[in-house]
Enzyme design. Sequence first.
Site, mmCIF file in Angstrom:
data_model
loop_
_atom_site.group_PDB
_atom_site.id
_atom_site.type_symbol
_atom_site.label_atom_id
_atom_site.label_comp_id
_atom_site.label_asym_id
_atom_site.label_seq_id
_atom_site.Cartn_x
_atom_site.Cartn_y
_atom_site.Cartn_z
ATOM 1 C CE LYS A 1 -4.495 -1.380 1.693
ATOM 2 N NZ LYS A 1 -5.548 -1.152 2.681
ATOM 3 C CE LYS B 1 -5.616 -7.590 -2.049
ATOM 4 N NZ LYS B 1 -5.760 -7.246 -0.716
ATOM 5 C CE LYS C 1 -13.362 -2.352 -0.407
ATOM 6 N NZ LYS C 1 -13.272 -2.053 1.020
HETATM 7 P P1 TYM Z 1 -10.917 -4.911 3.454
HETATM 8 O O1 TYM Z 1 -11.902 -3.825 3.670
HETATM 9 O O2 TYM Z 1 -9.761 -4.669 2.549
HETATM 10 O O3 TYM Z 1 -11.637 -6.205 2.942
HETATM 11 C C1 TYM Z 1 -12.762 -6.721 3.623
HETATM 12 C C2 TYM Z 1 -12.717 -8.228 3.603
HETATM 13 O O4 TYM Z 1 -12.706 -8.703 2.244
HETATM 14 C C3 TYM Z 1 -11.645 -9.641 2.081
HETATM 15 N N1 TYM Z 1 -11.139 -9.556 0.706
HETATM 16 C C4 TYM Z 1 -11.061 -10.602 -0.132
HETATM 17 N N2 TYM Z 1 -11.403 -11.895 -0.008
HETATM 18 C C5 TYM Z 1 -11.208 -12.698 -1.069
HETATM 19 N N3 TYM Z 1 -10.704 -12.288 -2.252
HETATM 20 C C6 TYM Z 1 -10.343 -10.990 -2.436
HETATM 21 N N4 TYM Z 1 -9.860 -10.576 -3.603
HETATM 22 C C7 TYM Z 1 -10.518 -10.080 -1.345
HETATM 23 N N5 TYM Z 1 -10.284 -8.755 -1.181
HETATM 24 C C8 TYM Z 1 -10.669 -8.456 0.084
HETATM 25 C C9 TYM Z 1 -10.599 -9.216 3.095
HETATM 26 O O5 TYM Z 1 -9.728 -10.293 3.403
HETATM 27 C C10 TYM Z 1 -11.452 -8.809 4.270
HETATM 28 O O6 TYM Z 1 -11.806 -9.937 5.043
HETATM 29 N N6 TYM Z 1 -7.941 -4.991 7.458
HETATM 30 C C11 TYM Z 1 -9.254 -5.404 6.981
HETATM 31 C C12 TYM Z 1 -10.399 -4.812 7.775
HETATM 32 C C13 TYM Z 1 -10.316 -5.018 9.243
HETATM 33 C C14 TYM Z 1 -10.558 -6.216 9.943
HETATM 34 C C15 TYM Z 1 -10.413 -5.909 11.320
HETATM 35 C C16 TYM Z 1 -10.876 -7.518 9.543
HETATM 36 C C17 TYM Z 1 -10.055 -4.058 10.163
HETATM 37 N N7 TYM Z 1 -10.123 -4.600 11.414
HETATM 38 C C18 TYM Z 1 -10.577 -6.882 12.302
HETATM 39 C C19 TYM Z 1 -11.027 -8.482 10.537
HETATM 40 C C20 TYM Z 1 -10.872 -8.166 11.896
HETATM 41 C C21 TYM Z 1 -9.380 -4.937 5.543
HETATM 42 O O7 TYM Z 1 -8.686 -4.079 5.100
HETATM 43 O O8 TYM Z 1 -10.394 -5.465 4.875
#
Ligand code: TYM
Length: 337
Positions: free
Chosen positions: A116, A200, A203
């Site tokens: 990032k 992957k 967004k």
């Molecule tokens: P974020 O907002 O980037 O993504 C949300 C969730 O979607 C999953 N994800 C995917 N799964 C499969 N294939 C993909 N291409 C893909 N892209 C995204 C992510 O693994 C995630 O589960 N850091 C986290 C948010 C967070 C969080 C937490 C999660 C903050 N605090 C505590 C669990 C527990 C994040 O950036 O997710």
Amino acid sequence: MTKTHAQRVFSGVQPTGNLHLGNYLGAIRKFVDMQHEMESIYCIVDMHAITVWQDPKQLRDQTLEIAAAYVAAGIDPDKAIIFQQSAVSGHAELAWVFNCVARMGWLNRMTQFKDKAGKDKERASVGLFVYPNLMAADILLYRATHVPVGEDQKQHLELARDIATKFNNEFGDEDFFPLPEPLIKGPGARIMSLRDGTSKMSKSDPSDLSRIVLTDDADTIAKKIKKAKTDPEPLPTEMDGLEDRPEAKNLVGIYAALAGMTDEAVLAEFGGEGFGKFKPALADLAVAKLAPLTEEMRRLRGDEAYLEGILRTGAEKARVIAEPIMREVKERVGFIV
Ligand code: TYM
């Protein structure tokens, strides 16, 4: 003697950009299932979002959009807690304690920060660097034991376990925090870009064609699948035949995840067929599964008062769980409470 912590799920999604198929299949769909298994807390992590610049109005809109997606996907706000991270001050308080527990070396190893921050790390926000500590705080503030996430969050979950272990050792109770269990396995854990099967779905990919977003209409979904990168070979009948064919493997995986089948079962049905036949079948399936969700999201999005009410009630319930745990943390650390 190890005490058993009550089973509790915590997970979160950032309100940045449109939700895509990876977010849905890798995370949100699992949230829906888990709410029936154990007490579940689903957060909209707006404090994580601002680790990179967010337009304030858009942040607000996106927060409501995620709330709508959670409910439209089937999370029942009377059963699970849905709330916004910034509404519960314990997240920031515990994150500060964890900033003092985690080591620079641990964070230096985080691959997501490297991705990032890009080439110019000097210009990345400090928040982006300590992002994983806040994530550990999110989970441990509720002593959550299970965390459904996509594959890309695995390293952050390992760090959360390391932080929990170090805190437990240093502050005199080996069971103070549970070591949270990542729930990653299953179809959809790693959905790849439709333009490049080796990166992957995300967004932040500059190409709109790389991802299906939850606000796409049926024609757009069909167009994106039609334009998805593939190779000229027909689909194999066995999994071995998908080795070195990342795009084909990804489309088979998406079909399997949407249909609730295994990859093997998809190959048993489509093996020997070309993409000319498989892609339209995948597009039909994707539209059939996503259209009702998109429609419900749109309907809910029109009722902001309802969504804000869910977030407010959710935050109240979250505080009831978090406050006594945060109080204990402060006592252990030696803060006068
Ligand atoms: P974020 O907002 O980037 O993504 C949300 C969730 O979607 C999953 N994800 C995917 N799964 C499969 N294939 C993909 N291409 C893909 N892209 C995204 C992510 O693994 C995630 O589960 N850091 C986290 C948010 C967070 C969080 C937490 C999660 C903050 N605090 C505590 C669990 C527990 C994040 O950036 O997710």
